[in-house]
Design a protein around this motif. Structure first.
Motif, PDB file in Angstrom:
ATOM      1  N   GLY A  22       0.798  -1.223   0.000  1.00  0.00           N
ATOM      2  CA  GLY A  22       0.000   0.000   0.000  1.00  0.00           C
ATOM      3  C   GLY A  22       0.829   1.270   0.000  1.00  0.00           C
ATOM      4  O   GLY A  22       0.303   2.359   0.240  1.00  0.00           O
ATOM      5  N   LEU A  23       2.119   1.138  -0.287  1.00  0.00           N
ATOM      6  CA  LEU A  23       3.022   2.288  -0.312  1.00  0.00           C
ATOM      7  C   LEU A  23       3.204   2.787  -1.743  1.00  0.00           C
ATOM      8  O   LEU A  23       2.982   2.046  -2.705  1.00  0.00           O
ATOM      9  N   THR A  24       3.630   4.022  -1.878  1.00  0.00           N
ATOM     10  CA  THR A  24       3.936   4.579  -3.189  1.00  0.00           C
ATOM     11  C   THR A  24       5.363   4.221  -3.561  1.00  0.00           C
ATOM     12  O   THR A  24       6.294   4.403  -2.764  1.00  0.00           O
ATOM     13  N   TRP A  25       5.543   3.704  -4.764  1.00  0.00           N
ATOM     14  CA  TRP A  25       6.867   3.341  -5.268  1.00  0.00           C
ATOM     15  C   TRP A  25       7.368   4.486  -6.135  1.00  0.00           C
ATOM     16  O   TRP A  25       6.750   4.840  -7.132  1.00  0.00           O
ATOM     17  N   ILE A  26       8.484   5.096  -5.748  1.00  0.00           N
ATOM     18  CA  ILE A  26       9.055   6.196  -6.522  1.00  0.00           C
ATOM     19  C   ILE A  26      10.088   5.605  -7.466  1.00  0.00           C
ATOM     20  O   ILE A  26      11.265   5.429  -7.123  1.00  0.00           O
ATOM     21  N   GLY A  27       9.664   5.271  -8.650  1.00  0.00           N
ATOM     22  CA  GLY A  27      10.543   4.638  -9.620  1.00  0.00           C
ATOM     23  C   GLY A  27       9.730   4.064 -10.764  1.00  0.00           C
ATOM     24  O   GLY A  27       8.501   4.199 -10.803  1.00  0.00           O
ATOM     25  N   PRO A  28      10.388   3.396 -11.704  1.00  0.00           N
ATOM     26  CA  PRO A  28       9.690   2.808 -12.842  1.00  0.00           C
ATOM     27  C   PRO A  28       8.736   1.703 -12.385  1.00  0.00           C
ATOM     28  O   PRO A  28       8.952   1.083 -11.338  1.00  0.00           O
ATOM     29  N   PRO A  29       7.678   1.430 -13.144  1.00  0.00           N
ATOM     30  CA  PRO A  29       6.787   0.329 -12.776  1.00  0.00           C
ATOM     31  C   PRO A  29       7.537  -1.002 -12.820  1.00  0.00           C
ATOM     32  O   PRO A  29       8.526  -1.140 -13.556  1.00  0.00           O
TER      33      PRO A  29
END
Length: 222
Positions: free
Chosen positions: A99-106
């Motif tokens: 449930g966290l935001t991933w700061i990077g490419p998918p």
């Protein structure tokens, strides 16, 4: 809206991200091994979470521990920096699944490009499978590598096996992945890169070229 970011890295890259977060008013969380208990990145972050152990394989390369640290610290986003888990699609998925935001490419993009062997195959460039005298010199290179780790230049065939073993061991220690491949080594070539930036809306920017030819131990100096 991101209010708190955990950086799954250490050293200069973590400090740079923390500095930007401060300018944006975003709370910062560091993770650290026992060996990095008093490192600069742990002191400049708003909060630091211990990853028990000293070796990278037991700490910075343990995606499950990093995700737990982010949740425990109340972070709502994870920035991987570079190296370590930054090119690990499973880690990106674990961050998103928590449930966290991933700061990077998918994860799909990471999966396609993180392994240098798969990336080369997508571009129609196959690594060497057999090496002869005519192929020398060659470069043994870590498939999941970066920063000059897991690389060996081979100029004689009788040095190849030792170079493969050494590169595998270093790659396993640094990236948690011992896969290596072999490619021709270009003597006195220029190392020119094009930096690409993209957002989630389909916009892509090419940020110009940069000459990274000045290197020490395969790591860029300028």
């Amino acid at each position: 809206m991101i209010t708190s970011v955990l950086v799954a890295n250490r050293g200069e890259i973590a400090c740079r991200i923390f500095r930007t977060c401060r300018e944006l008013g975003i709370r910062t969380v560091a993770v650290h091994s026992d060996a990095d208990d008093t490192a600069l990145h742990t002191r400049v972050a708003d909060q630091a979470v211990r990853l028990p152990g000293a070796a990278p394989a037991d700490t910075y390369l343990r995606g499950d521990l990093v995700v737990k640290a982010a949740l425990a610290a109340g972070a709502d986003a994870v920035h991987p920096g570079y190296g370590f888990l930054s090119e690990n699609a499973d880690f990106a998925r674990a961050v998103l699944d928590a449930g966290l935001t991933w700061i990077g490419p998918p994860p799909e993009a990471i999966e396609a490009m993180a392994s240098k062997t798969r990336a080369k195959q997508l571009m129609g460039l196959a690594p060497l499978t057999e090496v002869t005298e005519a192929d020398l010199p060659v470069l043994v290179k870590a498939a999941a590598g970066g920063g000059g780790r897991g690389m060996r230049v081979v100029r004689r065939l009788d040095e190849l096996e030792a170079a493969l073993e050494g590169a595998r061991a270093e790659a396993t220690s640094a990236f948690g992945d011992g896969e290596v491949f072999i490619e021709p080594y270009v003597e006195d070539g220029r190392h020119v890169e094009v930096q690409i930036l993209a957002d989630t809306h389909g916009t892509v920017w090419a940020l110009g070229t940069r000459d990274c030819s000045l290197q020490r131990r395969h790591q860029k100096v300028i």
